[in-house]
Design a protein around this motif. Structure first.
Motif, mmCIF file in Angstrom:
data_model
loop_
_atom_site.group_PDB
_atom_site.id
_atom_site.type_symbol
_atom_site.label_atom_id
_atom_site.label_comp_id
_atom_site.label_asym_id
_atom_site.label_seq_id
_atom_site.Cartn_x
_atom_site.Cartn_y
_atom_site.Cartn_z
ATOM 1 N N UNK A 41 -9.988 -12.527 -9.161
ATOM 2 C CA UNK A 41 -10.275 -11.120 -9.451
ATOM 3 C C UNK A 41 -9.093 -10.495 -10.177
ATOM 4 N N UNK A 42 -9.393 -9.685 -11.207
ATOM 5 C CA UNK A 42 -8.378 -8.840 -11.836
ATOM 6 C C UNK A 42 -8.676 -7.399 -11.465
ATOM 7 N N UNK A 43 -7.762 -6.769 -10.741
ATOM 8 C CA UNK A 43 -7.865 -5.348 -10.421
ATOM 9 C C UNK A 43 -7.082 -4.575 -11.472
ATOM 10 N N UNK A 44 -7.754 -3.648 -12.151
ATOM 11 C CA UNK A 44 -7.062 -2.865 -13.167
ATOM 12 C C UNK A 44 -7.247 -1.377 -12.897
ATOM 13 N N UNK A 45 -6.406 -0.590 -13.503
ATOM 14 C CA UNK A 45 -6.430 0.860 -13.336
ATOM 15 C C UNK A 45 -5.097 1.429 -13.761
ATOM 16 N N UNK A 46 -5.031 2.742 -13.998
ATOM 17 C CA UNK A 46 -3.791 3.360 -14.469
ATOM 18 C C UNK A 46 -2.646 3.183 -13.477
ATOM 19 N N UNK A 47 -1.436 3.388 -13.958
ATOM 20 C CA UNK A 47 -0.271 3.370 -13.071
ATOM 21 C C UNK A 47 -0.399 4.457 -12.008
ATOM 22 N N UNK A 48 0.077 4.156 -10.812
ATOM 23 C CA UNK A 48 0.213 5.177 -9.784
ATOM 24 C C UNK A 48 -1.057 5.541 -9.046
ATOM 25 N N UNK A 49 -2.135 4.749 -9.187
ATOM 26 C CA UNK A 49 -3.379 5.100 -8.501
ATOM 27 C C UNK A 49 -3.530 4.385 -7.162
ATOM 28 N N UNK A 50 -2.615 3.469 -6.850
ATOM 29 C CA UNK A 50 -2.658 2.803 -5.548
ATOM 30 C C UNK A 50 -3.008 1.325 -5.591
ATOM 31 N N UNK A 51 -2.911 0.696 -6.764
ATOM 32 C CA UNK A 51 -3.244 -0.732 -6.862
ATOM 33 C C UNK A 51 -2.345 -1.575 -5.955
ATOM 34 N N UNK A 52 -1.049 -1.304 -5.987
ATOM 35 C CA UNK A 52 -0.106 -2.086 -5.180
ATOM 36 C C UNK A 52 -0.383 -1.904 -3.694
ATOM 37 N N UNK A 53 -0.625 -0.677 -3.269
ATOM 38 C CA UNK A 53 -0.942 -0.411 -1.861
ATOM 39 C C UNK A 53 -2.174 -1.195 -1.435
ATOM 40 N N UNK A 54 -3.219 -1.159 -2.262
ATOM 41 C CA UNK A 54 -4.447 -1.878 -1.924
ATOM 42 C C UNK A 54 -4.198 -3.385 -1.860
ATOM 43 N N UNK A 55 -3.472 -3.924 -2.815
ATOM 44 C CA UNK A 55 -3.224 -5.368 -2.836
ATOM 45 C C UNK A 55 -2.380 -5.815 -1.653
ATOM 46 N N UNK A 56 -1.446 -4.990 -1.241
ATOM 47 C CA UNK A 56 -0.647 -5.319 -0.056
ATOM 48 C C UNK A 56 -1.513 -5.324 1.203
ATOM 49 N N UNK A 57 -2.449 -4.394 1.278
ATOM 50 C CA UNK A 57 -3.392 -4.383 2.395
ATOM 51 C C UNK A 57 -4.217 -5.666 2.413
ATOM 52 N N UNK A 58 -4.666 -6.084 1.231
ATOM 53 C CA UNK A 58 -5.471 -7.304 1.132
ATOM 54 C C UNK A 58 -4.637 -8.547 1.438
ATOM 55 N N UNK A 59 -3.366 -8.522 1.036
ATOM 56 C CA UNK A 59 -2.482 -9.647 1.343
ATOM 57 C C UNK A 59 -2.325 -9.805 2.856
ATOM 58 N N UNK A 60 -2.147 -8.680 3.533
ATOM 59 C CA UNK A 60 -1.980 -8.699 4.988
ATOM 60 C C UNK A 60 -3.265 -9.140 5.684
ATOM 61 N N UNK A 61 -4.386 -8.663 5.187
ATOM 62 C CA UNK A 61 -5.678 -8.940 5.822
ATOM 63 C C UNK A 61 -6.115 -10.395 5.632
#
Length: 391
Positions: A41-61
């Motif tokens: 999967x490629x998650x895309x979107x503008x800077x600062x919208x929370x991509x890193x936060x979401x990916x860290x949540x998915x990494x933990x899960x």
């Protein structure tokens, strides 16, 4: 430092980052997580919208190792060897901002083919990089987008309320708006949101400075990866476009004049415009469904409507910019060929003609009128704030 030591450091960084994730998270994350079913999967979107936060949540899960593409640690060892070792020892890997990695396209194709039972999730500020890469790769990776924050999400951050999503602003709106007004002072929330609430980092304060810094990084770092050739005066052209959009009442500009002023050809100017659109700086409302190489009469707005406030620009353009920003997530929005009839044509579940109401505007023959000075719908008139409840 050997591979195992590098991986150990990366593990510590992932753990540290996941331990300090914000308590209140975007409502859109639930919708996005439900779509994260494919192994590539490629998650895309503008800077600062929370991509890193979401990916860290998915990494933990999912017990995946998170890596930031611009981490200097990655330069100390052969990158392919490192990722192979990670995929041997982990269920998968998450690579944030993939474009910072050298030869990332060929490397991903190799890893995808070599580890058919492993998860490879990546992110970038634009989806165009993957579409421009080898066909095999772009076909195998699912593209998912994390948009800017909606008004509904901002209210969730501010008041902890999970309001119902609006299915369509064009049907059964009276009952929905009445229920929302019973729960919150919607126009007061909308006033604050339009100035500072489109990205979750507003919680940290200094939203204006952070937003302008994000814009600067997008132009000087992200967009350069989308262009074949970039020169110093190209940055000047993009700054000129931003200045025009911020302070002009008319959201079009004279292409020939700008080309002469900056000594560039039309192909390059349109390449810059396309890169600015792909990276989330601007939205372009074309007059035709098929985007031509040189589209005359297209209307251009900031993709993040809050920029009109951050730049202390022409606030009146916020209404149209916000309409495009919201509705493009639900369908295709075009600039009307006949401006006597409507401002925009929205093609979603059905085709509707829209007029964006402002001071000193005379009524057109549109299907719906969008206004920002009302809280409830009247006949075919839609409150602007309702477009902020679509996700």
């Amino acid at each position: 430092m050997d591979l195992n030591q590098i991986i150990e450091r990366l593990e510590l960084r992932t753990t540290r980052l996941t331990n300090f994730l914000p308590e209140r998270k975007r409502l859109f994350f639930k919708q996005l997580e439900a779509k994260f079913q494919n192994r590539a999967i490629l998650l895309h979107g503008p800077r600062g919208v929370g991509k890193t936060t979401f990916l860290l949540l998915m990494a933990k899960r999912h017990n995946l190792l998170y890596i930031s593409g611009d981490d200097p640690l990655l330069l100390t060892v052969p990158l392919q060897d490192l990722l192979e070792t990670i995929l041997i020892n982990y269920p998968g890997v998450i690579i944030d901002e993939i474009h910072f990695m050298p030869n990332w396209s060929a490397m991903l194709k190799f890893l995808y083919d070599s580890f058919p039972n492993k998860t490879i999730w990546i992110s970038d500020s634009s989806s165009v990089l993957l579409r421009k890469s080898v066909d095999d790769l772009s076909r195998r990776f699912v593209l998912l987008k994390l948009p800017l924050m909606s008004l509904r999400e901002y209210i969730h951050f501010e008041a902890g309320i999970d309001l119902e999503v609006l299915d369509s602003p064009f049907e059964n709106l009276a009952e929905y708006t009445s229920e929302i007004l019973r729960q919150v002072d919607i126009l007061n929330f909308f006033k604050d949101y339009r100035e500072k609430g489109t990205r979750p980092f507003y919680i940290e304060g200094n939203f204006k400075e952070k937003l302008l810094n994000t814009l600067e990084k997008t132009i000087y770092y992200d967009i350069t990866h989308l262009l074949n050739v970039v020169h110093e005066n190209h940055f000047g052209v993009m700054k000129a476009i931003i200045s025009h959009l911020a302070y002009s009442k008319i959201q079009t500009f004279n292409v020939e004049s700008m080309c002469r002023q900056w000594a560039i050809g039309k192909p390059k100017l349109y390449e810059l415009l396309h890169a600015m659109e792909e990276s989330g700086v601007i939205n372009i409302a074309y007059k035709d469904k098929i985007e031509k190489p040189y589209s005359k009469g297209a209307k251009i707005f900031f993709a993040d409507p809050a920029l009109y406030y951050a730049l202390e620009g022409e606030i009146g353009n916020f209404r149209e910019a916000f309409t495009i920003f919201a509705l493009k997530e639900r369908g295709k929005i075009l600039a009307s060929k006949n401006e006597e009839e409507a401002d925009f044509i929205f093609e979603g579940a059905k085709v509707v003609k829209l007029e964006i109401w402002g001071k000193n505007k005379r009524s057109k023959s549109s299907d719906f009128v969008v206004r920002d000075d009302i809280d409830l719908p009247i006949r075919n008139t839609i409150p602007l704030w309702t477009l902020g409840m679509l996700w």
